[in-house]
Design a protein around this motif. Sequence first.
Motif, mmCIF file in Angstrom:
data_model
loop_
_atom_site.group_PDB
_atom_site.id
_atom_site.type_symbol
_atom_site.label_atom_id
_atom_site.label_comp_id
_atom_site.label_asym_id
_atom_site.label_seq_id
_atom_site.Cartn_x
_atom_site.Cartn_y
_atom_site.Cartn_z
ATOM 1 N N GLY A 198 33.091 18.386 27.635
ATOM 2 C CA GLY A 198 32.925 16.506 27.491
ATOM 3 C C GLY A 198 31.541 16.181 27.805
ATOM 4 O O GLY A 198 31.260 15.274 27.034
ATOM 5 N N GLY A 199 30.725 16.988 28.747
ATOM 6 C CA GLY A 199 29.794 16.618 29.566
ATOM 7 C C GLY A 199 28.686 17.222 28.315
ATOM 8 O O GLY A 199 28.475 17.779 27.774
ATOM 9 N N ARG A 200 27.528 16.829 29.104
ATOM 10 C CA ARG A 200 26.325 17.568 29.009
ATOM 11 C C ARG A 200 25.711 18.654 30.383
ATOM 12 O O ARG A 200 25.177 19.556 29.978
ATOM 13 N N GLY A 201 26.277 18.036 31.329
ATOM 14 C CA GLY A 201 25.968 19.437 32.824
ATOM 15 C C GLY A 201 26.123 20.684 32.617
ATOM 16 O O GLY A 201 27.174 21.282 31.775
ATOM 17 N N TYR A 202 25.780 21.793 33.680
ATOM 18 C CA TYR A 202 26.057 22.926 33.831
ATOM 19 C C TYR A 202 27.466 23.008 35.058
ATOM 20 O O TYR A 202 26.992 22.324 35.948
ATOM 21 N N ASN A 203 28.452 23.539 35.301
ATOM 22 C CA ASN A 203 29.754 23.686 36.117
ATOM 23 C C ASN A 203 28.723 24.743 36.782
ATOM 24 O O ASN A 203 29.169 25.652 36.467
ATOM 25 N N GLN A 225 28.198 33.679 32.196
ATOM 26 C CA GLN A 225 29.068 33.676 33.466
ATOM 27 C C GLN A 225 30.586 33.156 32.936
ATOM 28 O O GLN A 225 31.399 32.733 32.128
ATOM 29 N N GLU A 226 31.537 33.941 34.061
ATOM 30 C CA GLU A 226 33.216 33.575 33.427
ATOM 31 C C GLU A 226 33.723 32.419 34.857
ATOM 32 O O GLU A 226 33.404 33.340 35.471
ATOM 33 N N PHE A 227 34.361 31.762 34.621
ATOM 34 C CA PHE A 227 34.863 30.374 35.528
ATOM 35 C C PHE A 227 36.968 30.445 35.463
ATOM 36 O O PHE A 227 36.692 30.192 34.302
ATOM 37 N N ARG A 228 37.871 30.679 36.025
ATOM 38 C CA ARG A 228 39.056 31.258 35.729
ATOM 39 C C ARG A 228 39.699 29.814 36.957
ATOM 40 O O ARG A 228 39.873 31.505 38.119
ATOM 41 N N SER A 229 40.660 29.638 36.853
ATOM 42 C CA SER A 229 41.178 28.761 37.726
ATOM 43 C C SER A 229 42.498 28.823 36.966
ATOM 44 O O SER A 229 43.121 28.292 35.966
ATOM 45 N N ILE A 230 43.780 29.645 37.921
ATOM 46 C CA ILE A 230 44.391 29.799 37.587
ATOM 47 C C ILE A 230 45.253 29.301 38.710
ATOM 48 O O ILE A 230 45.763 29.233 40.169
ATOM 49 N N GLN A 231 46.309 27.644 38.418
ATOM 50 C CA GLN A 231 46.825 26.842 40.066
ATOM 51 C C GLN A 231 48.688 26.489 39.366
ATOM 52 O O GLN A 231 48.549 26.402 37.840
ATOM 53 N N GLN A 232 49.453 26.623 40.129
ATOM 54 C CA GLN A 232 50.519 26.087 39.902
ATOM 55 C C GLN A 232 50.645 25.012 41.036
ATOM 56 O O GLN A 232 49.635 24.580 42.296
ATOM 57 N N GLN A 233 50.779 23.294 40.102
ATOM 58 C CA GLN A 233 51.956 22.451 41.172
ATOM 59 C C GLN A 233 52.540 21.926 41.821
ATOM 60 O O GLN A 233 53.823 22.140 40.273
ATOM 61 N N THR A 251 51.501 23.651 36.098
ATOM 62 C CA THR A 251 50.446 25.002 35.773
ATOM 63 C C THR A 251 49.523 23.785 35.174
ATOM 64 O O THR A 251 49.364 23.573 34.136
ATOM 65 N N ARG A 252 48.383 24.934 35.792
ATOM 66 C CA ARG A 252 46.955 23.613 35.158
ATOM 67 C C ARG A 252 46.051 24.756 35.542
ATOM 68 O O ARG A 252 45.352 25.011 36.219
ATOM 69 N N ASP A 253 45.750 25.638 33.679
ATOM 70 C CA ASP A 253 44.755 27.213 33.964
ATOM 71 C C ASP A 253 43.769 26.375 33.385
ATOM 72 O O ASP A 253 43.488 25.434 31.873
ATOM 73 N N THR A 254 42.663 27.109 34.293
ATOM 74 C CA THR A 254 40.995 26.362 33.244
ATOM 75 C C THR A 254 40.290 27.619 32.994
ATOM 76 O O THR A 254 40.293 28.557 33.877
ATOM 77 N N TYR A 255 39.588 27.737 31.970
ATOM 78 C CA TYR A 255 38.486 28.900 31.631
ATOM 79 C C TYR A 255 37.218 27.950 31.470
ATOM 80 O O TYR A 255 37.408 27.528 29.956
ATOM 81 N N ASP A 256 35.929 28.888 32.070
ATOM 82 C CA ASP A 256 34.560 28.395 31.732
ATOM 83 C C ASP A 256 34.116 29.634 31.082
ATOM 84 O O ASP A 256 34.149 31.054 32.004
ATOM 85 N N LYS A 257 33.648 30.202 29.558
ATOM 86 C CA LYS A 257 32.674 30.735 29.305
ATOM 87 C C LYS A 257 31.770 30.280 29.020
ATOM 88 O O LYS A 257 31.438 29.304 27.786
ATOM 89 N N ASN A 258 30.557 30.816 29.680
ATOM 90 C CA ASN A 258 29.098 30.813 29.054
ATOM 91 C C ASN A 258 27.990 31.722 28.641
ATOM 92 O O ASN A 258 27.940 33.030 29.495
ATOM 93 N N GLN A 259 27.041 31.342 27.950
ATOM 94 C CA GLN A 259 27.132 33.066 27.217
ATOM 95 C C GLN A 259 25.530 32.184 27.433
ATOM 96 O O GLN A 259 25.379 31.254 26.804
ATOM 97 N N GLN A 260 23.867 33.241 27.669
ATOM 98 C CA GLN A 260 22.481 32.494 27.030
ATOM 99 C C GLN A 260 21.977 33.728 26.824
ATOM 100 O O GLN A 260 21.956 35.139 27.121
ATOM 101 N N ASN A 270 35.157 26.143 27.108
ATOM 102 C CA ASN A 270 36.043 25.705 27.824
ATOM 103 C C ASN A 270 37.809 25.374 27.647
ATOM 104 O O ASN A 270 38.143 23.793 26.605
ATOM 105 N N ASP A 271 38.340 25.648 27.912
ATOM 106 C CA ASP A 271 39.703 25.673 27.762
ATOM 107 C C ASP A 271 40.999 25.397 29.072
ATOM 108 O O ASP A 271 40.608 25.875 29.648
#
Length: 889
Positions: free
Chosen positions: A148-153, A309-317, A359-368, A393-394
């Motif tokens: 939804g944004g323009r920047g890089y995480n 680059q792959e960033f995965r955050s698996i989170q419970q609250q 549960t709040r899980d996020t997945y970033d996958k970037n290819q260049q 981004n999911d």
Amino acid sequence: MNVQKSLFVGVATAALMGSHAVPAYATGKDATSGGGTQQAVPSQTSQDNEQSTAAQDQAAIPDEIVVTGIRASLESAQARKRTANTIVDSIVADDIGKLPDTNTTEALQRISGIQVSRDRGEGGSVAIRGLTQVLTTLDGREIFTAGGGRGYNLQDFPAELLAGVDVYKTPTADLIEGGIGGVIDLRTRKPLDMDGLVISGSLRGRYQDLVDKVSPLASLLVSDKWDTGVGEMGLLVSGSYQERAFRSDIEAVGAPSERTDLIAGRTIVTPNGDYEPLVDGTRRRIGLGATFQWKPTPELELYAQAGYQEFRSIQQQRGLNNPTNGLSVVPGSVETFDGTDDFMRGTFQNLVSSTFGVTRDTYDKNQQYSAGFDWDKGAARLTGDFTYQHSTNDLYYTEQDLQITVPEATLDLSGKTPTMSFDGVDLTDLSNYRLGYTTRSENHYTGNSYAGRLDGDFEIDSPFLSGFKTGVRIQKMDTAFTPIRFFQPAGATSAANYSSLFETMPFDDFFFSNPTFPHGYYTAVTSNLRNDFDSVRDALGVDAEPAVDPASVYDMSETTVAGYAEMLFKVDSGLRFDGNVGVRVIKTGLSIDGNQRSTVGGVTTITPQTYDNDYVSVLPSANVRFHLTDELQLRLAASQTLTRPNFSQLSPAFTLVPAQGQGSGGNPELEPLRADQLDASLEYYFSPTGSVYLAGFYRKVKGFIFTSSNRQTIDGIDYVISQPTNGDDGTIKGVEVGGQTFFDFLPAPFDGFGVQANYTFIDSSTPSAIADYTTPLPGLSKSSFNISGLYEKYGLSVRVAYNYRSKYLSALYGLPLAGGGSQNIPIYRRGYGWLDASINYDITPSITVTLEGSNLLRTREFTYFDQETRPNNISVDDRQIMAGIRFKL
């Protein structure tokens, strides 16, 4: 800042200023700049003949001293700052995996003018001189993370893969447009810059104390180059794997309102209960890179580069939500803070509490993927580059609640941590609970980008002009958003009938086992929510399935065509100076497809919406550097920049409720933010690793985006529409002061000590959603400083780094008033410091053992509504300890 902090900065600055009496005569080689792949990073056709005194110093040394470790990093970073043709700060890793932090964002916080937010105990978003509108490039190519944004995480990129980071605070015409705050360029290594065959890497373990777990970190780089019959070739491959377990304990006090029924004759500002989430999870960060270079002739280089680059955050609250608005209180139980009408302590009756499992899980996958050429004939240079990127981004968010009635609940704000305690209920009996609501939300973003550029750089032999640069860049970017939603309302059914879905709260040490908080309550089994949501629906007897929300879907495409021209000038006689002046012209074409939801008479319709927008931007820039002496230089810069609105802000999606006359959505008519910039920087370099500087800056930003409400007539119906809109102008101004040195004039072993320090003051005034009302920039601290104590000698390297930022505005809140209406009050985050440290010891020239610590003070973050007697949020994160080895063969 308080007196102690002011003295802290003052002593460090005095030490820096006084330490230049005896210069250090160490030299080092910066092998981190690379190849022909960094076309977006400004280059100088003609450099200074660095400098006459430096040459004399070098001539006095019989043999070259090879500098490594912290000294080499500081020397390379200082050289990049000193010789750049614009105002830039750098961080350089002298060897693989030796940036001072594992997280790229945390490494950036050491630079003056940069402030970072914290995300579960690690660096999150970045602001440069108060502005979060920052462009990120990788070896000079724009990169982004879908979402939804323009920047890089920046959390996506492992720091081990970086040779360094450059932060451009003022633009030149050849820099890609898009960041009114600045440009962050992530630099990777190139094989032809390496010394033949290089195999290096690291292996570490990280202990997180709150969650009490150890996680692995590993990196590996292999690089080699060959002289062949068809020229010189080089290949580099690198990879990084990081895991981090984490935990955050959070006590959030509910938003306040005015009540007249608590203490007779008084109006008490009273919070709406509290919210008590304990968050735990794991994060995984993977980075892969490969670069191939081929020089068939000394003048021509061809290259190809790939990154992932792959960033995965698996989170419970898990926790409790305890709303108290409208509840009666036990007579006489309410107390206020001394001298105020702010609620301090009181007991509420018949509280309906909700326990939650999330549960709040996020997945970033970037290819260049990039390929290009660099043809350099000395007096003329031509470069070309083509890049394709794909990013996804999911987000998967699932929540299931229980409800339980509490006869008496006491909210106490008087201690270091606010607490809520229960009386008259057995939380360990599942039959006392009722089913709450169940919800699931999925956000799926995809993005693609195709970009090509061609640049020419030509020397000019004249007494004034030294070069001319020109180029063109074309980029096409598309992004799409697909949301999936599910909601099941709360019921009156006893939770005892669904025992397989719930369990006792697995943690009993919330906020360090504070006995006041409720314990032993039931929450949803989070593994069911994450791994088998269909079985949860079946157990609840719900046939409805998660489905796409068509009103929020959008698809956007943007094409930009940019061209620039830049003149370089240089005068070596009299008052020596050099610099550049140029202009960048960009045509932007945007196409948006989305939908609008409208509900009339209980019937909802979805109407397709299409928008197109084209505009041209002209961005001039000028940078000049005066060489006042061989060691002292003054930079002046003036420029115009822009940042385009985020894609989510441009979404045409609207939700209209005619019966209420209300609507909300995005705004495809948003205009870019534009900024006029003035900068000055006075820099004194007294040794290869020693310098002090003073910089000032001014930004006038036009068209700040904020959420506003306005009246519109749609299909004959009057609505109050809430949407983002461009506001009035805002200003940001400030100063930076800092420096670094090693105390080489001290006798051994004390000559191994050094210091880095910087301080930034920023003042800002921006429009807000309140008419005729201005506020500071949200997230901007007026004062921030960094100080690092260094020691390097006899194979031992030690760094202790402290970062501090003063209080800042988080948001505005509408305080409901007892007599009706509301009053907007600010939410502030109290100033805080962050302490990190590292110890490295070289067992052999090829093997180093490491010990590092982060958040050593276990800092508590605290926010409040206007006054500290109205707390909002208190959180604490893990202290982290890392140990391991680095090697280089």
